[in-house]
Design an enzyme around this catalytic site. Structure first.
Site, PDB file in Angstrom:
ATOM      1  N   TYR A 104      35.591  31.450  35.344  1.00  0.00           N
ATOM      2  CA  TYR A 104      35.862  32.017  34.322  1.00  0.00           C
ATOM      3  C   TYR A 104      36.312  31.296  33.477  1.00  0.00           C
ATOM      4  O   TYR A 104      36.432  29.957  33.451  1.00  0.00           O
ATOM      5  CB  TYR A 104      37.298  32.979  34.740  1.00  0.00           C
ATOM      6  CG  TYR A 104      38.756  32.270  34.773  1.00  0.00           C
ATOM      7  CD1 TYR A 104      38.766  31.471  35.971  1.00  0.00           C
ATOM      8  CD2 TYR A 104      39.614  32.446  34.059  1.00  0.00           C
ATOM      9  CE1 TYR A 104      40.008  30.937  36.207  1.00  0.00           C
ATOM     10  CE2 TYR A 104      40.741  31.634  34.225  1.00  0.00           C
ATOM     11  CZ  TYR A 104      40.901  30.898  35.151  1.00  0.00           C
ATOM     12  OH  TYR A 104      42.064  30.230  35.138  1.00  0.00           O
TER      13      TYR A 104
ATOM     14  N   LYS B 192      36.707  25.669  37.538  1.00  0.00           N
ATOM     15  CA  LYS B 192      37.382  26.944  37.332  1.00  0.00           C
ATOM     16  C   LYS B 192      37.175  28.207  37.831  1.00  0.00           C
ATOM     17  O   LYS B 192      36.422  29.220  37.356  1.00  0.00           O
ATOM     18  CB  LYS B 192      37.390  27.117  35.837  1.00  0.00           C
ATOM     19  CG  LYS B 192      38.710  27.782  35.157  1.00  0.00           C
ATOM     20  CD  LYS B 192      38.821  27.473  33.570  1.00  0.00           C
ATOM     21  CE  LYS B 192      39.797  28.498  32.771  1.00  0.00           C
ATOM     22  NZ  LYS B 192      41.256  28.277  33.387  1.00  0.00           N
TER      23      LYS B 192
ATOM     24  N   LEU C  11      42.286  20.621  36.786  1.00  0.00           N
ATOM     25  CA  LEU C  11      41.344  21.194  35.710  1.00  0.00           C
ATOM     26  C   LEU C  11      41.355  20.453  34.379  1.00  0.00           C
ATOM     27  O   LEU C  11      42.361  20.121  33.760  1.00  0.00           O
ATOM     28  CB  LEU C  11      41.759  22.605  35.217  1.00  0.00           C
ATOM     29  CG  LEU C  11      40.508  23.435  34.367  1.00  0.00           C
ATOM     30  CD1 LEU C  11      39.580  23.737  35.148  1.00  0.00           C
ATOM     31  CD2 LEU C  11      41.284  24.742  33.917  1.00  0.00           C
TER      32      LEU C  11
ATOM     33  N   GLU D  56      49.394  19.620  37.998  1.00  0.00           N
ATOM     34  CA  GLU D  56      49.505  20.360  36.774  1.00  0.00           C
ATOM     35  C   GLU D  56      50.286  21.347  36.909  1.00  0.00           C
ATOM     36  O   GLU D  56      50.936  21.614  37.750  1.00  0.00           O
ATOM     37  CB  GLU D  56      47.818  20.678  36.404  1.00  0.00           C
ATOM     38  CG  GLU D  56      47.439  21.361  37.378  1.00  0.00           C
ATOM     39  CD  GLU D  56      45.650  21.396  37.208  1.00  0.00           C
ATOM     40  OE1 GLU D  56      45.292  21.656  35.974  1.00  0.00           O
ATOM     41  OE2 GLU D  56      45.036  21.914  38.206  1.00  0.00           O
TER      42      GLU D  56
HETATM   43  N1  PDD Z   1      44.286  28.379  32.338  1.00  0.00           N
HETATM   44  N2  PDD Z   1      45.055  23.872  34.472  1.00  0.00           N
HETATM   45  C1  PDD Z   1      45.049  25.048  34.989  1.00  0.00           C
HETATM   46  C2  PDD Z   1      45.011  25.089  36.741  1.00  0.00           C
HETATM   47  C3  PDD Z   1      44.532  26.257  34.314  1.00  0.00           C
HETATM   48  O1  PDD Z   1      44.363  27.574  34.861  1.00  0.00           O
HETATM   49  C4  PDD Z   1      44.385  26.246  32.901  1.00  0.00           C
HETATM   50  C5  PDD Z   1      44.040  27.092  31.920  1.00  0.00           C
HETATM   51  C6  PDD Z   1      44.503  24.732  32.408  1.00  0.00           C
HETATM   52  C7  PDD Z   1      44.371  24.636  30.790  1.00  0.00           C
HETATM   53  O2  PDD Z   1      42.702  24.518  30.525  1.00  0.00           O
HETATM   54  P1  PDD Z   1      42.458  24.994  29.060  1.00  0.00           P
HETATM   55  O3  PDD Z   1      43.338  24.029  27.991  1.00  0.00           O
HETATM   56  O4  PDD Z   1      41.205  24.874  29.057  1.00  0.00           O
HETATM   57  O5  PDD Z   1      43.082  26.538  28.980  1.00  0.00           O
HETATM   58  C8  PDD Z   1      44.817  23.640  32.902  1.00  0.00           C
HETATM   59  C9  PDD Z   1      43.786  29.634  31.733  1.00  0.00           C
HETATM   60  C10 PDD Z   1      44.479  29.492  30.234  1.00  0.00           C
HETATM   61  C11 PDD Z   1      44.400  30.851  32.503  1.00  0.00           C
HETATM   62  O6  PDD Z   1      43.946  30.717  33.594  1.00  0.00           O
HETATM   63  O7  PDD Z   1      44.574  31.969  31.767  1.00  0.00           O
END
Ligand code: PDD
Length: 283
Positions: A33, A147, A203, A179
């Site tokens: 996703y 992801k 991620l 994280e």
């Molecule tokens: N989550 N690390 C994890 C485990 C994440 O699920 C996310 C993002 C990030 C940050 O990635 P980005 O900057 O590309 O959004 C880091 C999204 C927002 C979610 O699951 O809703």
């Protein structure tokens, strides 16, 4: 009025947005996703999300049902049809429906769904006040660079954080922070921003990439390395980044106040720069 969603080629009302019970996303979490934020009706960092999506798909040997340009058109169409000024577009691609078997099916057509959500991103109370973090063991699988929709442990960790009176959790492996449950984690020591280096343990956040670039352009010092919970508890500042939180200050970790317990200047400045630059670059 109900939202318009996109399901396998069609724009449908959310009541009619349905997929098969045999979908491998449902049975095996066999899907990936992306979440792209929308500011002023424009998509923020679409290219970054599209590129990471391609990588996630390729790591799982999953074909894409759409091209990058088609994906952009679908995103834009949904933003327009749902009148999204500020919020997000959620996109999910799964391997599709097939008889239940651990081996990947050879004949399944990948499935794709997208929907929008209105969300206050700029004037968020959490950004103004900062959030409280607790540390918890990182019990996720070992390929966090992909992801996938396998998000149960991050959900459990978020619930445990709330049960402990905090807002979110930072996950810890071998004594070092990986994280946040759905964001990347940072501390500030003196004038240096520290965040874990990329690898299979975290991620590669699209927001992380942009924020580190803006920090370097603003002559801030950045160190990409693992840090311990103890280092975090005694940091001068801390913050998280993600597509839906941008830069969000952290004001306490495991009950220890960070700095003076209010959002710090580095996080506040980076949030301003991120929002300003994203508005300019949105498509
Ligand atoms: N989550 N690390 C994890 C485990 C994440 O699920 C996310 C993002 C990030 C940050 O990635 P980005 O900057 O590309 O959004 C880091 C999204 C927002 C979610 O699951 O809703």
């Amino acid at each position: 009025m109900s939202r318009i969603c996109y399901v396998n080629g069609d724009y449908v009302a959310e009541e009619d947005a349905k997929i098969s019970v045999f979908d491998r996303g449902f049975l095996f979490a066999d899907g990936v996703y992306e979440v792209t934020s929308v500011l002023g009706g424009k998509l923020i960092d679409f290219d970054g999300h599209a590129t990471r999506l391609s990588r996630s798909l390729s790591e799982l040997a999953m074909p894409s049902p759409v091209t990058r340009d088609e994906l952009l058109d679908i995103h834009r169409e949904l933003v327009t049809r749902n009148g999204i000024e500020e919020g997000l577009v959620y996109l999910q691609i799964t391997r599709g429906a097939a008889d239940r078997d651990f081996a990947y099916p050879t004949d399944a057509a990948p499935g794709i769904v997208l929907f929008t959500q209105t969300k206050t991103l700029i004037e968020s109370p959490a950004a103004r006040a900062g959030i409280r973090i607790v540390s918890l063991p990182d019990a996720r699988w070992g390929r966090r660079d992909i992801k996938t929709v396998q998000l149960l442990y991050p959900s459990m960790a978020k619930m445990e954080a709330k049960a402990q009176g905090a807002d979110d959790a930072w996950m810890v492996e071998d004594g070092h922070v990986t994280e946040g449950t759905s964001n990347n984690a940072y501390i500030v020591k003196g004038s240096t921003i520290v965040t874990r280096q990329l690898g299979t343990e975290i991620l590669a956040g699209i927001t992380r990439n942009a924020v580190l670039r803006f920090a370097r352009e603003a002559q801030m010092k950045v160190e990409e390395r693992a840090f311990t919970v103890e280092e975090a508890e005694s940091a001068d500042e801390a913050f998280v980044t993600s597509a839906t939180t941008f830069v969000q200050p952290v004001v306490s970790i495991n009950g220890s106040e960070i700095g003076d317990g209010t959002p710090g200047p580095v996080a506040r400045r980076l949030r301003e720069i991120y929002i300003e630059e994203s508005r300019k670059a949105g498509i």
